[in-house]
Write an enzyme that holds these catalytic residues in place. Sequence first.
Site, PDB file in Angstrom:
ATOM      1  CB  THR A 126      -0.910  -0.013   1.252  1.00  0.00           C
ATOM      2  OG1 THR A 126      -1.443   1.297   1.459  1.00  0.00           O
ATOM      3  CG2 THR A 126      -0.146  -0.384   2.519  1.00  0.00           C
ATOM      4  CG  ASP A 127      -1.098   4.971  -1.039  1.00  0.00           C
ATOM      5  OD1 ASP A 127      -1.667   4.314  -0.135  1.00  0.00           O
ATOM      6  OD2 ASP A 127      -1.677   5.901  -1.656  1.00  0.00           O
ATOM      7  CD  GLU A 128      -3.412   3.555   4.187  1.00  0.00           C
ATOM      8  OE1 GLU A 128      -3.344   3.529   5.417  1.00  0.00           O
ATOM      9  OE2 GLU A 128      -4.478   3.381   3.565  1.00  0.00           O
ATOM     10  CE1 TYR A 151      -3.371  -2.448   5.821  1.00  0.00           C
ATOM     11  CE2 TYR A 151      -3.225  -0.105   5.286  1.00  0.00           C
ATOM     12  CZ  TYR A 151      -3.339  -1.427   4.874  1.00  0.00           C
ATOM     13  OH  TYR A 151      -3.405  -1.731   3.541  1.00  0.00           O
ATOM     14  CE  LYS A 155      -0.162  -4.526   3.047  1.00  0.00           C
ATOM     15  NZ  LYS A 155      -0.661  -5.856   2.540  1.00  0.00           N
TER      16      LYS A 155
END
Length: 342
Positions: A126-128, A151, A155
């Site tokens: 994810t870009d997060e 989260y 990741k």
Amino acid sequence: METMLVTGGAGFIGSNFIRYMLNKYPDIKIVNFDALTYAGNLENLTDCENKPNYIFVKGNITNKEEVDYIFSKYKFKWVINFAAESHVDKSILNPMAFAETNFIGVCNLLDSSRKNDVSLFIQVSTDEVYGSLGDSGYFTENSPIKPNSPYAASKAAADLMIRAYFKTYGFPAIITRCCNNYGPYQFPEKLIPLVITNALEDKPIPVYGDGKNVRDWIYVIDHARGIEIVWQKGKIGEVYNIGASQELTNIDLVKKILNILGKPETLIKYVTDRPGHDRRYAIDASKIREELGFYPAFSFDQALKETVNWYKDNRRWWERIKSGAYTTYYEEWYKRQLGLKE
Ligand code: NAD
Ligand code: TYD
């Protein structure tokens, strides 16, 4: 027949990916390995159940015996990992579950994939992991990893282990980092399906903070197409951002959905902000475009309307979820933690 392991295929993106792949590649066998957590739902793939090249196996990536079992039963050429705890708010409440699935679970998959000589492992990240942007700039594959939520951190931890596997063992892995997805079968804890389903029920729509946080949106089938092109042409050891250059503030997005539904803006309720709430995400997708030739195929306005229509046409799917035990528990937490500001 060559075999692909798809983990987490009963969730939102995994199920859309499996349907897309089964229709396009009838000569590939797809094994869907999913623990069926609150977010996993076999109804997402009812239309694929009878396909001869599709197999579902219930199992948990945090359980090494179950992971070993699936690798002993099938010879996988490719592994695509979607399995994750995926909701930021839930990670604030229970970070351990995120560490277990999103990090330890991935370590289990890496170990078995390496020992069984898979040709390619794709981690759906994810870009997060890049953290938060200010008003300008974009995330590139070289942006620093600065996760802010449990989260995102879980990741990021997996991404780092995958990098180490590539550097240490020459393990054939690729990481994709996509922006926020929307489309059919998305669990109604996430913003877009939450807004659509609450509006259809004339319930308040909680907007965190000032509503000016920006997210960059992509239709789930474009994400599936991005993964497909990485699977076909991606270079081992690389990271590819996937995005469709569709930034919107949350409040503008909520108003757009209400407008499509013909529902009043009085449903909007500003609520206390999410702790550690990332201000802006925006993907620079030039690498996957220039090196692999990936272009999104769906226009935002059209795909958003189709998504709204899907939720209108599939009330039974989300009403069952929203009346379930998980949602009741979540709503209780939500009211307690955030407190609806009238
Ligand atoms: P989701 O929550 O809808 O689905 C997750 C699936 O994984 C469910 O079917 C669940 O049962 C399964 N699962 C969870 N824990 C498991 C475990 N321990 N073992 C086996 N299966 C398990 O999530 P999603 O939105 O479809 O996201 C899929 C992947 O894409 C995730 O890895 C997520 O980090 C990533 N991603 C999501 C978005 C987004 O906008 N939703 C954006 C970028 C990346
Ligand atoms: P979400 O769908 O949870 O995705 P993510 O946190 O992974 O980006 O949230 C998208 C944006 O919407 C995020 O800025 C938080 C905000 N949001 C709300 O304002 N209200 C809500 O009820 C939810 C679930 C999210």
